[in-house]
Design a protein around this motif. Structure first.
Motif, PDB file in Angstrom:
ATOM      1  N   THR A  84      49.811  69.134  43.485  1.00 13.49           N
ATOM      2  CA  THR A  84      50.286  70.518  43.431  1.00 13.49           C
ATOM      3  C   THR A  84      50.376  71.016  41.996  1.00 13.49           C
ATOM      4  O   THR A  84      49.954  72.133  41.677  1.00 13.49           O
TER       5      THR A  84
ATOM      6  N   ARG B 292      46.884  71.647  40.667  1.00 14.96           N
ATOM      7  CA  ARG B 292      46.356  72.935  41.153  1.00 14.96           C
ATOM      8  C   ARG B 292      47.003  74.100  40.410  1.00 14.96           C
ATOM      9  O   ARG B 292      46.337  75.079  40.075  1.00 14.96           O
ATOM     10  N   LYS B 293      48.293  73.984  40.154  1.00 13.62           N
ATOM     11  CA  LYS B 293      48.986  75.052  39.417  1.00 13.62           C
ATOM     12  C   LYS B 293      48.383  75.214  38.036  1.00 13.62           C
ATOM     13  O   LYS B 293      48.176  76.347  37.569  1.00 13.62           O
TER      14      LYS B 293
ATOM     15  N   SER C  20      55.897  77.513  46.238  1.00 12.68           N
ATOM     16  CA  SER C  20      55.416  76.219  46.724  1.00 12.68           C
ATOM     17  C   SER C  20      54.619  75.459  45.666  1.00 12.68           C
ATOM     18  O   SER C  20      54.402  74.254  45.793  1.00 12.68           O
ATOM     19  N   LEU C  21      54.182  76.145  44.611  1.00  8.16           N
ATOM     20  CA  LEU C  21      53.477  75.459  43.529  1.00  8.16           C
ATOM     21  C   LEU C  21      54.427  74.635  42.669  1.00  8.16           C
ATOM     22  O   LEU C  21      53.988  73.864  41.818  1.00  8.16           O
ATOM     23  N   ASP C  22      55.719  74.782  42.914  1.00  8.11           N
ATOM     24  CA  ASP C  22      56.715  74.036  42.159  1.00  8.11           C
ATOM     25  C   ASP C  22      57.376  72.940  42.994  1.00  8.11           C
ATOM     26  O   ASP C  22      58.430  72.421  42.633  1.00  8.11           O
ATOM     27  N   LEU C  23      56.743  72.595  44.126  1.00  2.70           N
ATOM     28  CA  LEU C  23      57.251  71.484  44.915  1.00  2.70           C
ATOM     29  C   LEU C  23      57.234  70.219  44.064  1.00  2.70           C
ATOM     30  O   LEU C  23      56.299  69.990  43.297  1.00  2.70           O
TER      31      LEU C  23
ATOM     32  N   LYS D 140      57.075  66.230  42.870  1.00  2.00           N
ATOM     33  CA  LYS D 140      56.064  65.198  43.081  1.00  2.00           C
ATOM     34  C   LYS D 140      56.398  64.304  44.263  1.00  2.00           C
ATOM     35  O   LYS D 140      55.524  63.653  44.837  1.00  2.00           O
TER      36      LYS D 140
ATOM     37  N   GLU E  48      52.133  69.606  51.304  1.00  2.83           N
ATOM     38  CA  GLU E  48      52.274  70.677  50.317  1.00  2.83           C
ATOM     39  C   GLU E  48      51.276  71.802  50.568  1.00  2.83           C
ATOM     40  O   GLU E  48      51.572  72.984  50.344  1.00  2.83           O
ATOM     41  N   ASP E  49      50.065  71.455  51.047  1.00  2.00           N
ATOM     42  CA  ASP E  49      49.076  72.484  51.383  1.00  2.00           C
ATOM     43  C   ASP E  49      49.596  73.391  52.491  1.00  2.00           C
ATOM     44  O   ASP E  49      49.452  74.619  52.442  1.00  2.00           O
TER      45      ASP E  49
ATOM     46  N   THR F  66      52.232  75.761  51.227  1.00  2.00           N
ATOM     47  CA  THR F  66      51.618  76.821  50.420  1.00  2.00           C
ATOM     48  C   THR F  66      50.923  77.839  51.303  1.00  2.00           C
ATOM     49  O   THR F  66      51.042  79.057  51.085  1.00  2.00           O
TER      50      THR F  66
END
Length: 319
Positions: free
Chosen positions: A83, A86-87, A172-175, A177, A183-184, A187
């Motif tokens: 995640t 991707r961010k 959700s980009l800050d979920l 680790k 996570e997908d 998002t």
């Protein structure tokens, strides 16, 4: 490999699509992944390879490709998870739309051409285009969220197009680790609540590779994670949850099914499970599988009956 010329580079200053590839220890598959992207018949794209602290040769493979094709940019960071990778890619992207590809997978040579075709022929403002759907349709974000909750559409971010603007202030980009699975899905739910118009395509343009070392295949099912996932979905839906009452109910049933099938120890007295059982008469469109989960309150027996249900369905398909 397709090498861009100076004239084509000029047209790439503002690419239509940014392809974001999070990379972590996939040296065995990475070249094939990148080659599949560079073979695209649709040319107006950039590639952002985000090396998430790989300890194998993945980072150097990324750098090697960047020296050969001007559409490729490489970013290196300490290992923070897919995640966060991707961010990083999103923050450095220039495209109007984003496409995500995992570094051990590939896409077909016409993938971007297929995904962008609706954008070229439809005058309506399209926020996203998703592949491998169960129907070809032009739907609302509300319908997309319902499909996700009822498991009618995969929650994967890969093989789709999303407007980059949708990711502005995307929580959700800050979920953390420690949220390695789902996570997908989270998002996609958050994006679905922002989306106005989305195109669903039944065509498959994404090739998943079986990688025994991937997080999906080495995961351990636990009560703590399953409940954390359920709570995160609930939090993501927020005040909109009342608009998805039945879909949310079925989503929770799927969490309960996962726990039963994968032998997670739990008590039927847990508050959220107790509510599911109490509300079972409120919904008439439940499947046989869902009814078994609700009525058989013994995990071992329930798991046995669910196995029989699967075998019966397989036998019926063969006839």
């Amino acid at each position: 490999m397709q090498i861009t010329t100076e004239s084509s580079v000029a047209s790439m200053n503002k690419p239509k699509i940014s392809i974001i590839v999070p990379v972590y220890n996939t040296e065995l598959y990475l070249r094939e992944c990148i080659e599949s992207i560079l073979r695209q018949s649709f040319m107006n794209f950039e590639v952002l390879l985000v090396d998430d602290g790989s300890t194998d040769a993945s980072g150097s493979i990324c750098e090697d490709y960047a020296t050969k094709d001007t559409r490729i940019r490489v970013f290196h960071q300490t290992n923070q998870g897919v995640t966060a990778a991707r961010k990083c890619g999103i923050l450095h992207s220039n495209g109007e739309y984003l496409c995500f590809v995992d570094s051990d997978d590939t896409i077909t040579s016409d993938a971007l051409a297929i995904l962008t075709e609706p954008l070229q022929r439809d005058i309506r403002d399209i926020d996203a285009v998703v592949s491998s759907a169960n129907k070809d349709a032009f739907i609302s974000g509300h319908e997309y969220v319902r499909m996700l909750l009822e498991n009618e559409k995969s929650g994967s971010l890969c093989g789709n197009l999303y407007k980059r603007s949708l990711f502005k202030n995307c929580r959700s980009l800050d979920l953390d680790k420690d949220f390695p699975i789902g996570e997908d899905y989270i998002t996609n739910l958050e994006l679905g609540l922002k989306i106005k118009q989305i195109v669903c395509l039944t065509v498959s343009i994404y090739n998943y590779r079986y990688n025994p070392a991937s997080v999906m295949h080495v995961r351990t099912y636990t009560l703590a994670y399953e409940e954390k996932f359920r709570e995160t979905v609930e939090k993501t839906l927020g005040s909109e949850i009342e608009n998805f009452e039945e879909a949310w109910y079925k989503c929770q049933l799927r969490t309960l099914e996962t726990m039963i099938v994968h032998r997670v120890r739990f008590s039927y007295d847990r508050p959220w499970i107790h509510r599911l059982l109490k509300l079972r008469h409120n919904y008439s469109s439940l499947t046989l599988r869902q009814k078994i989960i609700l009525r058989v309150r013994h995990a071992v027996l329930c798991r046995y009956l669910l196995g029989i249900e699967v075998r019966i369905k397989e036998r019926l398909k063969c006839k």
